[in-house]
Design an enzyme around this catalytic site. Structure first.
Site, PDB file in Angstrom:
ATOM      1  N   LYS A 187      14.292   7.425  17.212  1.00  0.00           N
ATOM      2  CA  LYS A 187      12.948   8.000  17.141  1.00  0.00           C
ATOM      3  C   LYS A 187      11.976   6.891  16.751  1.00  0.00           C
ATOM      4  O   LYS A 187      11.871   6.502  15.593  1.00  0.00           O
ATOM      5  CB  LYS A 187      12.862   9.132  16.110  1.00  0.00           C
ATOM      6  CG  LYS A 187      11.554   9.909  16.353  1.00  0.00           C
ATOM      7  CD  LYS A 187      11.033  10.635  15.159  1.00  0.00           C
ATOM      8  CE  LYS A 187      10.272   9.768  14.214  1.00  0.00           C
ATOM      9  NZ  LYS A 187       9.057   9.150  14.766  1.00  0.00           N
ATOM     10  N   GLU A 263      15.194   1.046   4.783  1.00  0.00           N
ATOM     11  CA  GLU A 263      14.441  -0.217   4.790  1.00  0.00           C
ATOM     12  C   GLU A 263      12.984   0.144   4.535  1.00  0.00           C
ATOM     13  O   GLU A 263      12.295   0.631   5.425  1.00  0.00           O
ATOM     14  CB  GLU A 263      14.576  -0.914   6.152  1.00  0.00           C
ATOM     15  CG  GLU A 263      15.990  -1.289   6.547  1.00  0.00           C
ATOM     16  CD  GLU A 263      16.555  -2.460   5.752  1.00  0.00           C
ATOM     17  OE1 GLU A 263      15.856  -2.983   4.859  1.00  0.00           O
ATOM     18  OE2 GLU A 263      17.704  -2.837   6.007  1.00  0.00           O
ATOM     19  N   CYS A 297       6.482  -5.487   6.479  1.00  0.00           N
ATOM     20  CA  CYS A 297       7.097  -5.017   5.225  1.00  0.00           C
ATOM     21  C   CYS A 297       7.261  -6.155   4.238  1.00  0.00           C
ATOM     22  O   CYS A 297       7.191  -5.964   3.028  1.00  0.00           O
ATOM     23  CB  CYS A 297       8.442  -4.371   5.518  1.00  0.00           C
ATOM     24  SG  CYS A 297       9.516  -5.406   6.510  1.00  0.00           S
ATOM     25  N   GLU A 395       1.267  -1.200  -1.877  1.00  0.00           N
ATOM     26  CA  GLU A 395       1.394  -1.856  -0.574  1.00  0.00           C
ATOM     27  C   GLU A 395       0.176  -1.505   0.280  1.00  0.00           C
ATOM     28  O   GLU A 395      -0.087  -0.334   0.538  1.00  0.00           O
ATOM     29  CB  GLU A 395       2.672  -1.364   0.111  1.00  0.00           C
ATOM     30  CG  GLU A 395       2.940  -2.067   1.419  1.00  0.00           C
ATOM     31  CD  GLU A 395       4.179  -1.549   2.138  1.00  0.00           C
ATOM     32  OE1 GLU A 395       4.405  -0.327   2.149  1.00  0.00           O
ATOM     33  OE2 GLU A 395       4.896  -2.380   2.710  1.00  0.00           O
TER      34      GLU A 395
HETATM   35  P1  NAD Z   1       6.191   5.906   7.798  1.00  0.00           P
HETATM   36  O1  NAD Z   1       7.125   6.089   6.663  1.00  0.00           O
HETATM   37  O2  NAD Z   1       4.935   6.668   7.812  1.00  0.00           O
HETATM   38  O3  NAD Z   1       6.939   6.294   9.165  1.00  0.00           O
HETATM   39  C1  NAD Z   1       8.155   5.704   9.526  1.00  0.00           C
HETATM   40  C2  NAD Z   1       8.878   6.588  10.512  1.00  0.00           C
HETATM   41  O4  NAD Z   1       9.256   7.810   9.861  1.00  0.00           O
HETATM   42  C3  NAD Z   1       8.034   7.015  11.713  1.00  0.00           C
HETATM   43  O5  NAD Z   1       8.844   6.986  12.855  1.00  0.00           O
HETATM   44  C4  NAD Z   1       7.635   8.437  11.356  1.00  0.00           C
HETATM   45  O6  NAD Z   1       7.319   9.240  12.465  1.00  0.00           O
HETATM   46  C5  NAD Z   1       8.887   8.919  10.669  1.00  0.00           C
HETATM   47  N1  NAD Z   1       8.726  10.084   9.801  1.00  0.00           N
HETATM   48  C6  NAD Z   1       7.594  10.571   9.230  1.00  0.00           C
HETATM   49  N2  NAD Z   1       7.887  11.643   8.454  1.00  0.00           N
HETATM   50  C7  NAD Z   1       9.223  11.832   8.549  1.00  0.00           C
HETATM   51  C8  NAD Z   1      10.129  12.762   7.968  1.00  0.00           C
HETATM   52  N3  NAD Z   1       9.716  13.732   7.146  1.00  0.00           N
HETATM   53  N4  NAD Z   1      11.444  12.636   8.254  1.00  0.00           N
HETATM   54  C9  NAD Z   1      11.881  11.661   9.055  1.00  0.00           C
HETATM   55  N5  NAD Z   1      11.073  10.752   9.652  1.00  0.00           N
HETATM   56  C10 NAD Z   1       9.756  10.834   9.390  1.00  0.00           C
HETATM   57  O7  NAD Z   1       5.948   4.339   7.916  1.00  0.00           O
HETATM   58  P2  NAD Z   1       4.990   3.531   8.903  1.00  0.00           P
HETATM   59  O8  NAD Z   1       3.584   3.795   8.532  1.00  0.00           O
HETATM   60  O9  NAD Z   1       5.423   3.716  10.325  1.00  0.00           O
HETATM   61  O10 NAD Z   1       5.403   2.029   8.529  1.00  0.00           O
HETATM   62  C11 NAD Z   1       4.920   1.387   7.417  1.00  0.00           C
HETATM   63  C12 NAD Z   1       5.948   1.341   6.321  1.00  0.00           C
HETATM   64  O11 NAD Z   1       7.207   0.868   6.793  1.00  0.00           O
HETATM   65  C13 NAD Z   1       5.541   0.361   5.233  1.00  0.00           C
HETATM   66  O12 NAD Z   1       5.805   0.912   3.974  1.00  0.00           O
HETATM   67  C14 NAD Z   1       6.459  -0.831   5.507  1.00  0.00           C
HETATM   68  O13 NAD Z   1       6.652  -1.679   4.415  1.00  0.00           O
HETATM   69  C15 NAD Z   1       7.701  -0.164   5.951  1.00  0.00           C
HETATM   70  N6  NAD Z   1       8.557  -1.085   6.698  1.00  0.00           N
HETATM   71  C16 NAD Z   1       9.721  -1.523   6.127  1.00  0.00           C
HETATM   72  C17 NAD Z   1      10.519  -2.450   6.808  1.00  0.00           C
HETATM   73  C18 NAD Z   1      11.810  -2.962   6.228  1.00  0.00           C
HETATM   74  O14 NAD Z   1      12.625  -3.445   6.975  1.00  0.00           O
HETATM   75  N7  NAD Z   1      12.015  -2.883   4.936  1.00  0.00           N
HETATM   76  C19 NAD Z   1      10.126  -2.912   8.067  1.00  0.00           C
HETATM   77  C20 NAD Z   1       8.938  -2.440   8.610  1.00  0.00           C
HETATM   78  C21 NAD Z   1       8.152  -1.530   7.920  1.00  0.00           C
END
Ligand code: NAD
Length: 492
Positions: A187, A263, A297, A395
């Site tokens: 997804k 992650e 991230c 963040e």
């Molecule tokens: P987000 O948490 O809003 O969304 C991430 C994913 O989760 C999306 O695909 C979203 O549709 C899905 N999602 C949303 N609600 C959900 C639920 N209830 N159950 C399951 N899935 C759900 O994050 P974002 O805005 O896409 O990305 C930014 C964040 O990601 C930042 O905090 C960043 O640091 C983190 N990030 C971490 C890494 C890592 O490897 N540690 C890498 C990239 C980004």
């Protein structure tokens, strides 16, 4: 067909009409189907409309994955799985420009987008090398017993990714999951599903992967949540925010106790000692915070400079920032793009405005929207940032650097660097190996870079500690994320 205009001409794509299940694009079965209009964040013009999947599609994808796991995929040898991964790498290589354009159309400069695709290709090649080397151990025979372990695929893996490195983050999970013989329901983030959908098309056309092994469900929270809570999914590897990571953990706990990898976000410290090579450190710090417009991230968002070097360092860093060319990421003349969408743009601008009003820092450069069209935020640096400021703790996920008050001693800076709930990455610049080694030991982060930053490689495990998550993407460690180990003892 839909097409995307770039400075090198127009590129045409098949329409990825919706969920990719059982080897083909299918109409969604959602009772209230959602269409998502994807805008080019540089122009705010419509790029493409995607039919998102609904929770009902998760059931169908699980059924196809179950059938695939019982079918020919079950008997694919390591060699055959290796060849599938190599074929995916080759298909991506043959379509590298198209994939680059899809990623750049999400507001990422063309050269960064190309680098991301190259890294994704490399990742498939790296895990192709693992596919025929997944094995257990033999143990010395005890009395009249023989013992050994067998590694097996976990089963159906729900892979949920964030928007910032769309194909790369997906590749980090897909490649080891396939190498280990699992089936996948991917997804992608709702803002950036196109490269993942195109990957589905490429896999069908260019590999022998049986239908149903690789499924892609574009959509948002409803689909993500249905994956996390599904009784038929055995593993969830999640990349995203801590807030959603917590929902993933509780969904896994409240359904079938599926195993999870998280992650999550970061607030990574960058520590520059007075003895560092300043030119190198300035360039690295610039990249640490401003690559991918800070939507990273690992973004090195808290800078600690040793007392005595601040004025010179900030003067050079500001000069570096002023060289940035902000503009349309589909035009190679520009090297600094946008926030992924309006929501992210407004979030980052709100952080900046709050910080300007908070009186806990001074603005060095940036701080405004660039232009009046598109989701461009100027690269922004605050200095004299107090530890209690939002800038020091939260963040931002945008192009905003917090230069903290200068430090005197190593012990002091380590304590301040570790004083957030996050523990993803850190950077240290010094010419003194023993200082570097002490920092490596004491920084509570999953990754530490010394005299460099943001260098991820397929062979190196990547992941955080503390509230940045647990488990690893990449490296041999990630094989453990996608396999279970069975212990066998036989009386002989
Ligand atoms: P987000 O948490 O809003 O969304 C991430 C994913 O989760 C999306 O695909 C979203 O549709 C899905 N999602 C949303 N609600 C959900 C639920 N209830 N159950 C399951 N899935 C759900 O994050 P974002 O805005 O896409 O990305 C930014 C964040 O990601 C930042 O905090 C960043 O640091 C983190 N990030 C971490 C890494 C890592 O490897 N540690 C890498 C990239 C980004």
């Amino acid at each position: 067909m839909f097409s995307i205009k770039t400075s090198k001409g127009s590129v045409s794509f098949t329409r990825f009409v919706g969920p990719f299940i059982n080897g083909k694009f299918q109409p969604t079965l959602a009772s209230s189907p959602a269409k998502r209009a994807l805008l080019n964040p540089c122009t705010e013009e419509l790029l493409e409309t995607v039919n998102e999947a609904g929770p009902e599609d998760v059931d169908i994808a699980v059924k196809s994955a179950q059938a695939a796991l019982k079918g020919p995929w079950k008997n694919f040898s390591g060699k055959k799985r290796r060849n599938v991964l190599l074929d995916i790498a080759q298909a991506l290589e043959q379509n590298i420009w198209k994939m680059t354009v899809l990623e750049a159309a999400c507001g990422k400069p063309l050269d960064e987008a190309k680098y991301d695709i190259e890294e994704s290709i490399e990742c498939f090649r790296y895990f192709a090398g693992h596919a025929d080397k997944i094995h257990g151990h033999n143990f010395a025979t005890e009395d009249n017993h023989k013992s050994y372990t067998v590694r097996k695929p976990v089963g159906i893996c729900g892979l949920i990714t964030s928007f910032n490195y769309p194909l790369t983050l997906a590749a980090w999970k897909i490649a080891p999951a396939l190498a280990c013989g699992n089936a996948i329901i991917l997804k992608p983030a709702p803002q950036t599903p196109l490269s993942s959908l195109m990957l589905g098309e490429l896999i069908t056309k260019h590999t022998d992967l049986p239908q149903g092994v690789f499924n892609v469900l574009p959509g948002g929270e409803a689909v993500g949540s249905a994956i996390v809570n599904h009784q038929g999914i055995h593993k969830c590897s999640f990349t995203g925010s801590g807030a959603v990571g917590r929902k993933v953990m509780s969904g896994a706990a409240n359904s079938n106790l599926k195993s999870i990898t998280l992650e999550l976000g970061g607030k990574s410290p960058l520590i520059v000692f007075a003895d560092a090579d300043m030119d190198q450190a300035v360039e690295d710090v610039f990249g640490a915070i401003f690559s991918n417009m800070g939507q990273n991230c690992c973004a090195g968002s808290r800078l600690f400079l040793q007392n005595g070097i601040q004025d010179k360092f900030l003067e050079r860093l500001k000069a570096r920032v002023e060289k940035v060319k902000i503009g349309d990421t589909l035009d190679e003349a520009y090297n600094f793009g946008t926030m992924v969408d309006r929501v992210q743009f407004e979030r980052v601008m709100a952080f900046i405005e709050k910080s300007l009003g908070e009186g806990k820092s001074d603005l060095l450069v940036g701080g405004k929207r660039h232009g009046d069209k598109g989701f461009f935020v100027e690269p922004t640096i605050f200095y004299n940032v107090q530890e209690s400021s939002v800038l020091a703790q939260e963040e931002v996920f945008g192009p905003v650097l917090s230069v903290m008050k200068p430090f005197d001693t190593m012990e002091e800076v380590l304590e301040r660097a570790n004083a957030t709930p996050y523990g993803l990455a850190s950077g240290v610049w010094t010419q003194d190996l023993s200082k570097a080694e002490h920092c490596i030991q004491e920084l509570a982060t999953g990754v530490t870079w010394v005299n460099c930053y943001n260098l991820c490689s397929s062979h190196l495990p990547f992941g955080g500690v503390k509230e940045s998550g647990f488990g690893k993407d990449l490296g041999a460690e990630s094989i453990g994320e996608y396999t279970t180990v069975k212990a066998v003892t036989i009386r002989v």
